[in-house]
Design an enzyme around this catalytic site. Structure first.
Site, PDB file in Angstrom:
ATOM      1  N   GLU A 127       4.137  -1.881   3.632  1.00 43.02           N
ATOM      2  CA  GLU A 127       3.480  -2.694   3.050  1.00 43.02           C
ATOM      3  C   GLU A 127       3.981  -3.466   2.341  1.00 43.02           C
ATOM      4  O   GLU A 127       2.383  -4.716   2.515  1.00 43.02           O
ATOM      5  CB  GLU A 127       3.075  -1.604   1.856  1.00 43.02           C
ATOM      6  CG  GLU A 127       2.049  -2.419   0.623  1.00 43.02           C
ATOM      7  CD  GLU A 127       2.914  -1.024  -0.835  1.00 43.02           C
ATOM      8  OE1 GLU A 127       2.558   0.090  -0.760  1.00 43.02           O
ATOM      9  OE2 GLU A 127       3.880  -1.692  -1.517  1.00 43.02           O
TER      10      GLU A 127
ATOM     11  N   ASP B 109      -0.710   2.823   5.745  1.00 44.04           N
ATOM     12  CA  ASP B 109      -0.938   1.319   4.779  1.00 44.04           C
ATOM     13  C   ASP B 109      -0.455   0.692   5.114  1.00 44.04           C
ATOM     14  O   ASP B 109      -0.771  -0.975   5.206  1.00 44.04           O
ATOM     15  CB  ASP B 109      -1.166   1.797   2.986  1.00 44.04           C
ATOM     16  CG  ASP B 109       0.058   1.978   2.828  1.00 44.04           C
ATOM     17  OD1 ASP B 109       0.687   2.948   3.122  1.00 44.04           O
ATOM     18  OD2 ASP B 109       0.174   0.861   1.502  1.00 44.04           O
TER      19      ASP B 109
END
Lengths: 678, 393
Positions: free
Chosen positions: B98, B155
């Site tokens: 991330e 993500d």
């Protein structure tokens, strides 16, 4: 003001149609030039009749003012005044003007508007709905018992609905359109087809497909106008799932010859069914007759996107010979990189791998998928167990594409090809690239083996120690008898020294063919079996303490920037970056548990690992992607495939070795792997 | 949703893979396996999307959206090593996919191509150790080995794929485009359930969150729905219905209003008919979920009502801190006091209510940690990309 919908059949393409075409073109440009097969609908029509109708179908909602409205005000006025003769004359006039128009059923019930409403009607006629609202409110404030006549209320409600709908449509506020409609569905004027379409489209895009379907259905229930009915089908097919649109198609009336009234747009319906099939969405299967008609149309149209569509359709149904014909036809008609992508895949399915490779290569710059396909297609060839001779130019161009796209897959494939043909120095360089770009277990294994072959022991040990705890197969190299497992087929003649002058080194002049080794057919005997370290019994470690475990930096330092950046990236920029924090303590010598890495080979000798970051103490493997993923469906199809293919024409093209090269991570135990091969 | 870009499921790809499977190298080659039927012409055009649902066509490019070079230079010198590692300074100096994604996005926004290449170079060399096109999510310095977990974080993968897409668009670099496509396709085929009853679901990782693997599964984390990415990933992977992901995310945000505060929790179970807080996780609106309104504003998606709980929460008297809320009783259990966090509320209130930005919005504080500072810079980028104007008070 009125009748746009009805009249457009005679009109040539409208501004809104060309506007949409432009927007689509822009969309395509904004993404990838090669991706867009979307053609404006006007271009899909096959004959002048359809071309003339097209604008009605694609006119952007709201662009034609109050299109679709039949002005019934005079009619309703005469009716309310009980002037029956005039009313009938007006009705006849409207019928003549708008063949699909149906006389309202409430004419008998209309009451004359009270004389004091005249000024309010003036405001209404002038379209000043806000002022009218205000006037009504003022009147009611003065006289709470007064209320406007039903006729005025209803007309005001519908007119203001329409004007708000128009504003929201041009602002593209679909959610607000839906809210407006749901607040009072009766505000939708049954005679206002455009508003029906606009509202249905908004509903469909906001998830209200059932309501949208109901609106389209009510248009078909009430309208007798051919243009409106056809356009309704067209619109429904573009906004609803085909399975729902099919319900409307089924409402088609039979014409005098017993055919469907929608046969004029039969090709559009067939196209929608084909597209639904390609998207995995349920729809009726096109009848053979419809399919034949569509094929005829596609052949005649000269539009590569239509032939391309048939290419994908037949591909989807595993009719690869037909797909080949359609894709070839599409390419000959100016088909784009996506058509070429389909052609390359079809060739691959037909076992014409060499041709597939050429097509993918030729179109690599126009669509990124072709570039990837090229790398993967030839990657297969290069990683076959016994490297066969590959033309120098082909290897060179593969090396070039690999470098230009910084492909870890390509670099690893070249690494294995060089390694398996005993070109260890070239292999080393390619594996270095592979480990910089995509340090999978297999790439790191290849790198370690190459270092081993070249006797670069410190580098080899650093690498193996770096991946301790993560890659069991890499660590396992230390626990084998002998330096590099069973001999390579090519080693009979080449030993550890690569053929001179045949070194596809990535940095310098691109690769040359490993010709001498590859032609050494004597070396092409058996594929060596993976070396299993013992048979489960604990043996003394063949590894010396000076080799393992060693404290090594954890970070993988390998980098290969794209050519355009290689130099600048290497420049030091003092102070521009965060200094890497010094390790608080020396690097640990015992590996920790990594979720998903599985057991390390030395664990069978009783050694253990430190707990993982999450406290885990037992070795674990990662589960595969879950039910409902596309990956899962692909795996299922993969296992079904052999039976399916058995009877297919593709069999005669199937390569004998094709089962031998799956070095899948997902199935490490059953898949013979080139990393185990040496 | 309608049918504008339904994923090319099952038959097409499956059929191809069936035959293609064996020859693919290390089970990672994709396009060799995945024919990509084009976004074909269908009668009429894709349905119009209103303001609430911007499609890819209207999404703006990221490059040059971070206008202040000093802000970027300062960020780089505080959180990015020369090797290209983004350091989570409040979290044991570790790195994760991330963080690499955020760093790469900000590098594109700052039009800093050299730093982008360092970031991507480190990312692939150290995190792409799985045998597919996704990243191991967690990396810890000084550990043997540094990778802590071979599982991915969806993500992180979405952020990196998006950053690569933006980089490819901005600098026309083929290697970024190839990498972006491989990663985006892998996310789509391994972590997204396109035909779930709740619409398209983005699972938090390939492993561990499905209905088969957890009693309360499938589990989702709504802050993994990076809405602005979904508007741009069609550039490299047009065959997948990213729009459906936007629609499902908004729908789930609408339905995940827990307790009196009507806020979503970090982890949500979709086992039953309606979303509920996941088992075994504190039912908090916390570090993860504060990004939900950021991504909504950034992409300009959702209806006004969708923003209301967040606006209500962040419109309180204390604008200096961001509350962490226990959705069980609606109470604030902790406050995030680093000023970077309040850039999120400033952005939201500017977008929703035209509230003037606080003085410090354009000047991230030098002493703060990786996460609040990153959120601060992302908020500045979002403000610029959305062309929002709320004069400082």
């Amino acid at each position: 003001m009125s009748g746009t919908v009805i009249r457009v059949r005679e009109r040539p393409a409208t501004a809104s149609a060309t506007g949409r075409a432009r927007r689509l073109a822009l969309l395509c440009g904004a993404s990838l030039a090669g991706l867009c097969l979307v053609t404006p609908v006007a271009a899909q029509t096959e004959n002048p009749d359809e071309a003339a109708r097209a604008p009605a179908i694609i006119a952007a909602p709201g662009s034609s003012g109050a299109a679709g409205m039949v002005d019934e005000s005079a009619l309703r006025y005469y009716a309310s005044q009980k002037q029956t003769a005039r009313m009938k004359a007006e009705a006849a006039r409207l019928k003549q003007l708008y063949p699909g128009w149906v006389e309202p059923t409430d004419l008998d019930t209309l009451q004359p508007s009270p004389p004091e409403e005249a000024p309010l009607w003036d405001l209404f006629t002038a379209g000043r709905f806000d002022d009218l609202d205000a006037a009504i409110a003022a009147r009611r404030a003065a006289d709470p018992n007064w209320r406007p006549s039903d006729e005025l209320s209803r007309k005001l409600l519908r007119a203001s609905f329409r004007s708000r709908l128009k504003a929201l449509t041009s602002a593209r506020k679909t959610a607000d359109i839906v809210a407006l409609y749901r607040a009072d569905p009766s505000a939708l004027d049954p005679s206002d087809v455009e508003s029906y379409w606009t509202t249905a489209e908004a509903l469909a895009s906001e998830g209200g497909t059932a309501e949208a379907l109901a609106l389209y259905k009510s248009v078909l229930d009430t309208s007798n106008d051919t243009g409106v009915r056809l356009a309704t089908i067209q619109k429904a097919m573009s906004t609803l799932p085909m399975a729902m649109a099919e319900k409307l198609v089924a409402m088609g009336r039979s014409d005098a010859e017993g055919g469907s009234e929608f046969k004029a747009i039969a090709n559009d319906i067939t196209r929608a069914r084909i597209v639904a099939d390609l998207h995995g969405a349920p729809a009726q299967e096109p009848s053979p007759a419809d399919m034949a008609a569509f094929q005829t149309y596609a052949r005649a149209s000269g539009d590569s996107s239509q032939t391309g569509l048939l290419g994908w359709y037949t591909y989807n149904h595993r009719q690869f010979r037909a797909a080949l014909d359609w894709f070839k036809l599409a390419i000959s008609r100016g088909g784009d990189a996506m058509i070429a992508h389909g052609l390359a895949h079809t060739l691959r399915e037909l076992g014409m791998l060499r041709e597939a490779e050429e097509v993918a290569y030729a179109w690599r710059d126009k669509y990124v998928g072709n570039s990837i396909l090229f790398i993967d297609l030839m990657g297969r060839k290069l990683t076959q167990a016994n490297p066969s001779f590959i033309d120098l130019d082909r290897i060179n161009r593969y090396a070039k594409v690999t470098l230009a796209t910084a492909s870890g897959e390509g670099a690893e494939a070249l690494g294995w090809y060089a390694y398996n043909s005993c070109q260890f120095e070239a292999a080393l360089e390619w594996f270095q690239h592979a480990v910089a770009w995509l340090p999978s277990e297999s790439a790191v294994t290849g790198y370690a083996l190459s270092l081993q072959r070249l006797k670069r022991k410190p580098d080899y040990l650093t690498l193996v120690n770096r991946y301790d705890g993560l890659f069991p197969k890499v660590v396992d190299l230390l626990f084998r008898e002998g330096p590099a497992g069973p001999p390579l087929a090519c080693a009979a003649t080449a030993d550890a020294s690569p053929p001179q002058g045949a070194r596809p080194a990535p940095g310098a002049a691109p690769a040359s063919a490993p010709a001498p080794a590859a032609r050494n057919t004597a070396a092409y005997g058996r594929v060596p079996k993976p070396d299993s370290s013992g048979d489960g019994q604990a043996k003394p470690l063949p590894v010396q303490r000076s080799e393992f475990p060693l404290a090594v930096p954890a970070e993988n330092p390998l980098r290969y920037a794209p050519p355009s950046l290689a130099r600048v990236v290497a420049d030091r920029q003092d102070g521009a970056f965060l200094a890497e924090p010094p390790a608080s303590k020396t690097m640990p010598l015992v590996a920790r548990r990594v979720s998903g890495a599985g057991p390390m080979p030395y664990e069978s000798y009783g050694f253990n690992l430190m707990p993982g970051y999450d406290g885990s103490e037992r070795p674990s493997t990662l589960s595969e992607p879950g039910e409902g993923t596309l990956w899962r469906a692909q795996q299922a199809a993969r296992t079904r495939a052999p039976q399916e293919r058995a009877a297919s024409e593709t069999d005669r093209f199937t390569l004998p070795n094709s089962q031998a090269v799956n070095r899948g991570y997902d199935n490490p135990d059953t898949a013979p792997s080139s990393m185990q091969r040496p | 949703m309608t049918r504008t870009m339904l994923p090319i499921l099952g038959l097409v790809l499956g059929a191809a893979l069936a035959a293609a499977g064996p020859w693919i190298g290390p089970a990672r080659a994709q396009d060799g396996a995945s024919p990509v039927p084009p976004a074909t012409a269908i009668p009429g055009a894709p349905s119009a999307k209103g303001d609430a649902m911007p499609g890819a066509s209207r999404a703006t490019a990221l490059v040059d959206s971070l206008k202040n070079p000093d802000v970027w230079r300062s960020y780089r010198s505080r959180f990015i090593t020369e090797a290209g590692r983004v350091v989570d300074t409040a979290n044991g100096m570790i790195s994760h996919s991330e963080g690499q994604g955020y760093g790469m996005l900000l590098a594109v926004a700052a039009n800093d191509r050299v730093t982008f290449e360092r970031l991507w170079g480190w990312t692939r060399a150290n995190l792409m150790v799985r045998s597919d096109e996704l990243m191991a999510w967690r990396w810890e310095p000084g550990k043997r080995p540094a990778v802590a977990d071979l599982n991915n974080a969806s993500d992180g993968d979405v952020l990196v794929a998006w950053a690569l897409t933006e980089a490819a668009e901005a600098w026309d670099e083929p290697s970024y485009r190839v990498a972006a496509r491989r990663m985006a396709v892998e996310v789509a085929r391994k972590t997204i359930l396109f035909k779930d009853k709740n619409g398209a679901l983005l699972l938090p990782a390939v492993s561990g969150f499905s209905a088969a693997e957890r009693a309360d599964g499938p589990l989702i984390n709504l802050s993994y729905w990076v809405f602005p990415a979904f508007a741009r990933l069609p550039i490299v992977a047009p065959e997948f219905d990213w729009t459906a992901l936007t629609a499902s995310g908004l729908n789930l945000i609408r339905r995940s209003r827990f307790g009196t505060a009507k806020l979503p929790t970090e982890w949500i179970s979709l086992k039953g008919e309606e979303p509920r807080p996941a088992d075994g996780f504190p039912p908090l609106f916390s570090y993860n979920a504060i990004r939900i309104p950021l991504y909504m504003v950034w992409a300009g998606v959702g209806r006004p009502a969708d923003y209301e709980p967040f606006v209500a929460l962040w419109s309180g008297p204390d604008r200096e801190r961001l509350p962490i809320v226990d959705t069980a009783d609606g109470r604030t259990v902790e406050s995030l006091s680093e000023s970077g966090y309040t850039a999120l509320s400033a952005l939201l209130l500017c977008d929703r209510k035209g509230t003037p930005l606080p003085d410090g919005f354009g000047r991230p504080q030098a002493g703060e940690n990786y996460y609040p500072t990153t959120l601060h810079l992302l908020s500045m980028v979002a403000l610029q990309m959305r062309n929002l104007s709320c004069p400082a008070r």
